[in-house]
Structures are given as C-alpha cells and as structure tokens.
Design a protein around this motif. Structure first.
Motif, PDB file in Angstrom:
ATOM      1  N   LEU A  95       0.828  -1.207   0.000  1.00 40.46           N
ATOM      2  CA  LEU A  95       0.000   0.000   0.000  1.00 40.46           C
ATOM      3  C   LEU A  95       0.863   1.258   0.000  1.00 40.46           C
ATOM      4  N   GLU A  96       1.936   1.254   0.800  1.00 40.97           N
ATOM      5  CA  GLU A  96       2.820   2.430   0.844  1.00 40.97           C
ATOM      6  C   GLU A  96       3.484   2.674  -0.509  1.00 40.97           C
ATOM      7  N   ASN A  97       3.848   1.594  -1.198  1.00 41.31           N
ATOM      8  CA  ASN A  97       4.429   1.732  -2.533  1.00 41.31           C
ATOM      9  C   ASN A  97       3.452   2.428  -3.483  1.00 41.31           C
ATOM     10  N   LEU A  98       2.180   2.095  -3.345  1.00 35.74           N
ATOM     11  CA  LEU A  98       1.173   2.704  -4.215  1.00 35.74           C
ATOM     12  C   LEU A  98       0.903   4.148  -3.790  1.00 35.74           C
ATOM     13  N   GLN A  99       0.833   4.359  -2.461  1.00 37.53           N
ATOM     14  CA  GLN A  99       0.508   5.705  -1.967  1.00 37.53           C
ATOM     15  C   GLN A  99       1.603   6.715  -2.285  1.00 37.53           C
ATOM     16  N   LEU A 100       2.843   6.211  -2.312  1.00 42.58           N
ATOM     17  CA  LEU A 100       3.983   7.062  -2.639  1.00 42.58           C
ATOM     18  C   LEU A 100       3.779   7.759  -3.994  1.00 42.58           C
ATOM     19  N   PRO A 120      -6.396  -7.331  -8.706  1.00 42.33           N
ATOM     20  CA  PRO A 120      -7.056  -7.710  -7.447  1.00 42.33           C
ATOM     21  C   PRO A 120      -6.203  -8.636  -6.583  1.00 42.33           C
ATOM     22  N   ALA A 121      -5.245  -9.342  -7.185  1.00 47.10           N
ATOM     23  CA  ALA A 121      -4.385 -10.238  -6.393  1.00 47.10           C
ATOM     24  C   ALA A 121      -3.553  -9.463  -5.382  1.00 47.10           C
ATOM     25  N   LEU A 122      -3.406  -8.144  -5.584  1.00 48.37           N
ATOM     26  CA  LEU A 122      -2.613  -7.348  -4.646  1.00 48.37           C
ATOM     27  C   LEU A 122      -3.399  -6.963  -3.391  1.00 48.37           C
ATOM     28  N   ARG A 123      -4.736  -7.001  -3.475  1.00 53.14           N
ATOM     29  CA  ARG A 123      -5.546  -6.508  -2.339  1.00 53.14           C
ATOM     30  C   ARG A 123      -5.235  -7.212  -1.021  1.00 53.14           C
ATOM     31  N   PRO A 124      -5.170  -8.562  -1.004  1.00 51.74           N
ATOM     32  CA  PRO A 124      -4.865  -9.209   0.281  1.00 51.74           C
ATOM     33  C   PRO A 124      -3.418  -8.993   0.737  1.00 51.74           C
ATOM     34  N   LEU A 125      -2.609  -8.360  -0.092  1.00 52.21           N
ATOM     35  CA  LEU A 125      -1.183  -8.210   0.222  1.00 52.21           C
ATOM     36  C   LEU A 125      -0.817  -6.781   0.620  1.00 52.21           C
ATOM     37  N   LEU A 126      -1.818  -5.918   0.780  1.00 52.75           N
ATOM     38  CA  LEU A 126      -1.539  -4.480   0.939  1.00 52.75           C
ATOM     39  C   LEU A 126      -0.606  -4.162   2.099  1.00 52.75           C
ATOM     40  N   ALA A 127      -0.679  -4.964   3.161  1.00 49.14           N
ATOM     41  CA  ALA A 127       0.133  -4.662   4.352  1.00 49.14           C
ATOM     42  C   ALA A 127       1.503  -5.334   4.291  1.00 49.14           C
ATOM     43  N   ARG A 128       1.702  -6.175   3.282  1.00 51.92           N
ATOM     44  CA  ARG A 128       2.965  -6.930   3.223  1.00 51.92           C
ATOM     45  C   ARG A 128       4.091  -6.043   2.687  1.00 51.92           C
ATOM     46  N   ARG A 129       5.292  -6.291   3.206  1.00 53.11           N
ATOM     47  CA  ARG A 129       6.442  -5.563   2.673  1.00 53.11           C
ATOM     48  C   ARG A 129       6.705  -5.994   1.247  1.00 53.11           C
ATOM     49  N   ALA A 130       6.943  -5.039   0.359  1.00 53.94           N
ATOM     50  CA  ALA A 130       7.110  -5.364  -1.065  1.00 53.94           C
ATOM     51  C   ALA A 130       8.277  -6.321  -1.278  1.00 53.94           C
ATOM     52  N   GLY A 131       9.301  -6.208  -0.423  1.00 55.49           N
ATOM     53  CA  GLY A 131      10.463  -7.078  -0.557  1.00 55.49           C
ATOM     54  C   GLY A 131      10.153  -8.546  -0.342  1.00 55.49           C
ATOM     55  N   LEU A 132       9.009  -8.827   0.266  1.00 59.37           N
ATOM     56  CA  LEU A 132       8.646 -10.220   0.537  1.00 59.37           C
ATOM     57  C   LEU A 132       7.741 -10.800  -0.540  1.00 59.37           C
ATOM     58  N   LEU A 133       7.375 -10.000  -1.532  1.00 58.08           N
ATOM     59  CA  LEU A 133       6.481 -10.494  -2.584  1.00 58.08           C
ATOM     60  C   LEU A 133       7.226 -11.431  -3.529  1.00 58.08           C
ATOM     61  N   ARG A 138       5.504  -8.733  -7.442  1.00 56.79           N
ATOM     62  CA  ARG A 138       6.257  -7.474  -7.550  1.00 56.79           C
ATOM     63  C   ARG A 138       6.027  -6.814  -8.907  1.00 56.79           C
ATOM     64  N   GLN A 139       5.926  -7.639  -9.952  1.00 53.61           N
ATOM     65  CA  GLN A 139       5.672  -7.087 -11.288  1.00 53.61           C
ATOM     66  C   GLN A 139       4.286  -6.447 -11.339  1.00 53.61           C
ATOM     67  N   GLN A 140       3.318  -7.120 -10.734  1.00 50.89           N
ATOM     68  CA  GLN A 140       1.969  -6.547 -10.702  1.00 50.89           C
ATOM     69  C   GLN A 140       1.973  -5.214  -9.953  1.00 50.89           C
ATOM     70  N   LEU A 141       2.711  -5.170  -8.844  1.00 47.83           N
ATOM     71  CA  LEU A 141       2.824  -3.924  -8.081  1.00 47.83           C
ATOM     72  C   LEU A 141       3.486  -2.831  -8.923  1.00 47.83           C
ATOM     73  N   ALA A 142       4.511  -3.203  -9.663  1.00 46.88           N
ATOM     74  CA  ALA A 142       5.221  -2.199 -10.477  1.00 46.88           C
ATOM     75  C   ALA A 142       4.291  -1.615 -11.548  1.00 46.88           C
ATOM     76  N   ILE A 143       3.480  -2.461 -12.157  1.00 47.74           N
ATOM     77  CA  ILE A 143       2.549  -1.954 -13.178  1.00 47.74           C
ATOM     78  C   ILE A 143       1.447  -1.131 -12.517  1.00 47.74           C
ATOM     79  N   ALA A 144       0.969  -1.596 -11.369  1.00 50.71           N
ATOM     80  CA  ALA A 144      -0.069  -0.845 -10.643  1.00 50.71           C
ATOM     81  C   ALA A 144       0.440   0.553 -10.286  1.00 50.71           C
ATOM     82  N   ARG A 145       1.698   0.633  -9.843  1.00 49.92           N
ATOM     83  CA  ARG A 145       2.286   1.953  -9.526  1.00 49.92           C
ATOM     84  C   ARG A 145       2.284   2.858 -10.756  1.00 49.92           C
ATOM     85  N   ALA A 146       2.645   2.292 -11.888  1.00 49.54           N
ATOM     86  CA  ALA A 146       2.678   3.091 -13.121  1.00 49.54           C
ATOM     87  C   ALA A 146       1.282   3.586 -13.485  1.00 49.54           C
ATOM     88  N   LEU A 147       0.268   2.751 -13.235  1.00 48.36           N
ATOM     89  CA  LEU A 147      -1.097   3.131 -13.620  1.00 48.36           C
ATOM     90  C   LEU A 147      -1.603   4.311 -12.802  1.00 48.36           C
TER      91      LEU A 147
END
Ligand SMILES: Nc1ncnc2c1ncn2[C@@H]1O[C@H](COP(=O)(O)OP(=O)(O)OP(=O)(O)O)[C@@H](O)[C@H]1O
Ligand SMILES: [Mg+2]
Length: 231
Positions: A95-100, A120-133, A138-147
């Motif tokens: 979540l912090e990665n996205l909020q940034l 949607p696969a990221l929703r249950p992971l919002l509190a997890r540290r990105a380094g543990l994905l 992590r790729q999904q998070l990277a694309i979500a950040r770009a969006l």
C-alpha cells in the motif's frame, strides 16, 4: 500519433547500442518490440523515457519534440515506465508503494483503488512488505504503480520475464485488458513471441540495435519474427 521515434541513435559512452531506430506508436495502439538478449531493447526504452541521451534522432510525444525533456517532465506529459526487473521499495508495504505515487495527485486514493481493480491479487497483500512479494506479485505492483500516474503511454520492459507460468497468464491478461482501455497506448518489450504478436497492433524486431523487421501483429508469423531476431 502518440509516440514517434525517428532515426534514434544512442548508447553508453562511445559504444553505440541503438543505431537509427524509427518506430511509431499510434494513439491507443499496442506496439511490441522483440529481440534477443542484448539487442538494445532496454536501451531504446531508456532513451524514450529520458534516462539516456540520444546522440542523434528525435522523439515526439503527441507531435511535440520531447528529446530534450527530463524524465519527470515526460511523466508529466503522460509517459509511465515500468523497468525490467520488478523494482519496488522493498522496505515499504504494498500500500505504501502505491501511496507514494498517489501522494500529491488529484484523486490519489481513487487512483490507488482503480489500480488495485486491475490487479485484485494485490488486495490481500496491501500490508505486506514489497520485498517479501514473489516476482510475479512485484511485477503486478510495479505496473499498478505506473497506472496511478494515469499514463497515456505505458512503457513495459519484459513484464513477464522470470515469472512463474501461472502468474504470467494473469499479467498478460491484464495487459490485454489495459490495451482495451480507451486512451492508453502501450509500448511493450517482450521476448515471448506468441504473446508479443497476440497483444500487438504492430510489432518491431530489433537485432543489433537496428529494426530488422516490422509489421502488423496479427499478420506476422512467429517463424519470420524468429528469423528477423537473428539478423
Ligand atoms: N549501462 C551500460 N553500460 C554499457 N553497456 C551497456 C549498459 N547497459 C547495456 N549495455 C550494453 O548494451 C547492449 C544492449 O543492452 P540492452 O540492455 O539494451 O539489451 P536488451 O535488448 O534489453 O537485452 P535483454 O533482453 O537481455 O534485456 C548490450 O550489449 C549491453 O551489454
Ligand atoms: Mg532489456
């Protein structure tokens, strides 16, 4: 025309890696760039987003010459870049990665929600540290950040590289879904010929820093593309 690259030359120091590449991304189109390891695909993208200076040639976005603009100015004009290798801030939560990225943007929280709707696969992971994905997550998070920057041109560098096959299918489906969203063009570097051609309106093959073949995605044969990659 969303993006026009004209006779672009670039490289590292005296080593020229991209030698006179011309490529266009029409409004709303998906354009794939194929090529073997070391062909110059990432180098081309780095020049497009402003991380590498061209030694010659022009880059136009919406008809405007952006060749001299700094990377963040290109982001302001609607470019988003997801580099090769699933980068994120490992110590921060999903979540912090996205909020940034959302912070300071109009409707930031709405944009975060929209990006999560695409992944949607990221929703249950919002509190997890990105380094543990996992790599795929992590790729999904990277694309979500770009969006979240609401890009008009989304630039993806090998989004399925090194990712488990079941997650690859998920990411590919999302890229196809994004390509159908009105108003967004996609420039996709991809080594999987099947997906690159299936997703693309147009494709370009890079070999040793030059375009060795190009055409319409639907009309191309994987065999011809494979041959062009070897030139
Ligand atoms: N920072 C750098 N400094 C010097 N040479 C580099 C640098 N980055 C890449 N190169 C060289 O430029 C050439 C093209 O590299 P590039 O990363 O653009 O290839 P690529 O097509 O993206 O390959 P891959 O499919 O493996 O990602 C290679 O010969 C590489 O060794
Ligand atoms: Mg690369």
């Amino acid at each position: 025309m969303m993006l026009e690259i004209e006779e672009l030359h670039t490289g590292y120091g005296r080593t020229q890696v991209v030698s006179g590449v011309s490529l266009t991304v029409p409004d709303g189109a998906v354009v794939s760039v194929l090529g073997h390891n070391g062909a110059g695909k990432t180098t081309l993208l780095r020049a497009v987003v402003g991380l590498l200076k061209p030694s010659a040639g022009r880059i136009r976005l919406d008809g405007e010459d952006i060749s001299a603009l700094r990377p963040h100015r290109r982001v302001d004009r609607g470019m988003a870049y997801v580099p090769q290798g699933q980068q994120s801030f490992g110590q921060l939560s999903v979540l912090e990665n996205l909020q940034l990225v959302a912070d300071g943007r109009r409707d930031g929280s709405g944009r975060v929600a929209e990006a999560l709707d695409m992944f949607p696969a990221l929703r249950p992971l919002l509190a997890r540290r990105a380094g543990l994905l996992s790599g795929g997550q992590r790729q999904q998070l990277a694309i979500a950040r770009a969006l979240i920057t609401d890009p008009r041109l989304l630039i993806l560098d090998e989004p399925t590289e090194g990712i488990q096959p079941n997650v690859v299918a998920e990411i590919e489906a999302t890229i196809i879904a994004l390509s159908k969203r009105s108003g967004m063009s996609i420039l996709l570097v991809e080594q999987h010929i099947g997906f690159a051609l299936q997703a693309a309106d147009n494709y370009y093959v890079l070999a040793a820093g030059r375009v060795s073949s190009a055409g319409a995605g639907g009309a191309a044969s994987a065999g011809d593309v494979r041959k062009a990659m070897l030139i």
